[in-house]
Design a protein around this motif. Structure first.
Motif, mmCIF file in Angstrom:
data_model
loop_
_atom_site.group_PDB
_atom_site.id
_atom_site.type_symbol
_atom_site.label_atom_id
_atom_site.label_comp_id
_atom_site.label_asym_id
_atom_site.label_seq_id
_atom_site.Cartn_x
_atom_site.Cartn_y
_atom_site.Cartn_z
ATOM 1 N N ARG A 132 0.835 -1.208 0.000
ATOM 2 C CA ARG A 132 0.000 0.000 0.000
ATOM 3 C C ARG A 132 0.871 1.261 0.000
ATOM 4 N N ALA A 133 1.920 1.279 0.805
ATOM 5 C CA ALA A 133 2.825 2.436 0.838
ATOM 6 C C ALA A 133 3.523 2.605 -0.512
ATOM 7 N N PHE A 134 3.927 1.493 -1.106
ATOM 8 C CA PHE A 134 4.580 1.510 -2.422
ATOM 9 C C PHE A 134 3.623 2.080 -3.475
ATOM 10 N N ASP A 135 2.366 1.629 -3.451
ATOM 11 C CA ASP A 135 1.373 2.111 -4.409
ATOM 12 C C ASP A 135 1.188 3.623 -4.286
ATOM 13 N N ARG A 136 1.128 4.134 -3.052
ATOM 14 C CA ARG A 136 0.988 5.583 -2.852
ATOM 15 C C ARG A 136 2.200 6.317 -3.434
ATOM 16 N N GLN A 137 3.389 5.780 -3.206
ATOM 17 C CA GLN A 137 4.601 6.423 -3.717
ATOM 18 C C GLN A 137 4.633 6.391 -5.246
ATOM 19 N N ILE A 138 4.238 5.285 -5.833
ATOM 20 C CA ILE A 138 4.187 5.192 -7.296
ATOM 21 C C ILE A 138 3.198 6.215 -7.848
ATOM 22 N N SER A 139 2.039 6.308 -7.224
ATOM 23 C CA SER A 139 1.032 7.272 -7.671
ATOM 24 C C SER A 139 1.575 8.688 -7.597
ATOM 25 N N ARG A 140 2.238 9.032 -6.500
ATOM 26 C CA ARG A 140 2.834 10.374 -6.375
ATOM 27 C C ARG A 140 3.906 10.584 -7.434
ATOM 28 N N SER A 141 4.698 9.560 -7.718
ATOM 29 C CA SER A 141 5.755 9.692 -8.715
ATOM 30 C C SER A 141 5.194 9.911 -10.113
ATOM 31 N N LEU A 142 4.088 9.272 -10.413
ATOM 32 C CA LEU A 142 3.506 9.378 -11.750
ATOM 33 C C LEU A 142 2.688 10.654 -11.952
ATOM 34 N N THR A 143 2.115 11.179 -10.863
ATOM 35 C CA THR A 143 1.240 12.333 -11.018
ATOM 36 C C THR A 143 1.908 13.646 -10.651
ATOM 37 N N GLY A 144 3.090 13.600 -10.080
ATOM 38 C CA GLY A 144 3.779 14.828 -9.713
ATOM 39 C C GLY A 144 3.263 15.383 -8.409
ATOM 40 N N PRO A 145 3.742 16.569 -8.063
ATOM 41 C CA PRO A 145 3.322 17.147 -6.783
ATOM 42 C C PRO A 145 1.828 17.455 -6.770
ATOM 43 N N GLN A 146 1.219 17.143 -5.669
ATOM 44 C CA GLN A 146 -0.224 17.393 -5.511
ATOM 45 C C GLN A 146 -0.411 18.731 -4.825
ATOM 46 N N ARG A 147 -1.295 19.537 -5.371
ATOM 47 C CA ARG A 147 -1.612 20.828 -4.768
ATOM 48 C C ARG A 147 -2.881 20.675 -3.965
ATOM 49 N N GLU A 148 -2.847 21.247 -2.786
ATOM 50 C CA GLU A 148 -4.032 21.139 -1.922
ATOM 51 C C GLU A 148 -4.765 22.444 -1.858
#
Length: 148
Positions: A132-148
């Motif tokens: 699950r942690a790996f999946d979150r990191q992959i998602s962040r890597s593929l989508t770039g920085p998330q703006r809140e």
């Protein structure tokens, strides 16, 4: 003294732009993004608590991929060289240039597919929580920085 822009100058500029873009894409994939997040490999080794068995298996997966990646990156360099030759021969967006661009895209696609197979091979080594942690990191890597 004025300099006349010739077709040769335009072709050279286009060639340099294509090569710079390809090299930039490879460098970005190798060394991470500008937001300084850890690479996937750094994340696995530094952020997850791996067992010695997982660590040894990960090393084998990484060694296998390193050889495949080197082969595919060399093919991409050859495809870029074919594009350069086609541009020099045609001096326009002709059939040789078009075919060479398709070759470059094909080589890039094969490299991306191999990278995805490698990502999934690494994930298979993880337990459920690590996955699950790996999946979150992959998602962040593929989508770039998330703006809140």
């Amino acid at each position: 003294m004025t300099m006349q822009v010739t077709r040769r100058h335009i072709v050279l500029a286009l060639l340099l732009a294509v090569l710079a873009g390809s090299l930039g894409a490879l460098a970005a994939s190798q060394w991470g993004s500008a937001d300084e997040r850890p690479s996937i490999h750094d994340f696995l080794h530094d952020e997850l608590t791996l067992t010695p068995e997982q660590d040894a298996a990960l090393d084998r997966v990484e060694e296998d991929f390193a050889a495949e990646r080197q082969r595919l990156e060399e093919e991409l360099r050859r495809a870029n060289a074919r594009l350069a030759r086609a541009m020099e021969e045609e001096h326009r967006y002709g059939p040789k240039v078009s075919a060479a661009i398709d070759d470059v895209h094909g080589a890039m696609g094969e490299l991306q597919k191999a990278t995805m197979r490698h990502i999934f091979a690494m994930r298979e080594l993880l337990d459920e929580e690590q996955g699950r942690a790996f999946d979150r990191q992959i998602s962040r890597s593929l989508t770039g920085p998330q703006r809140e």
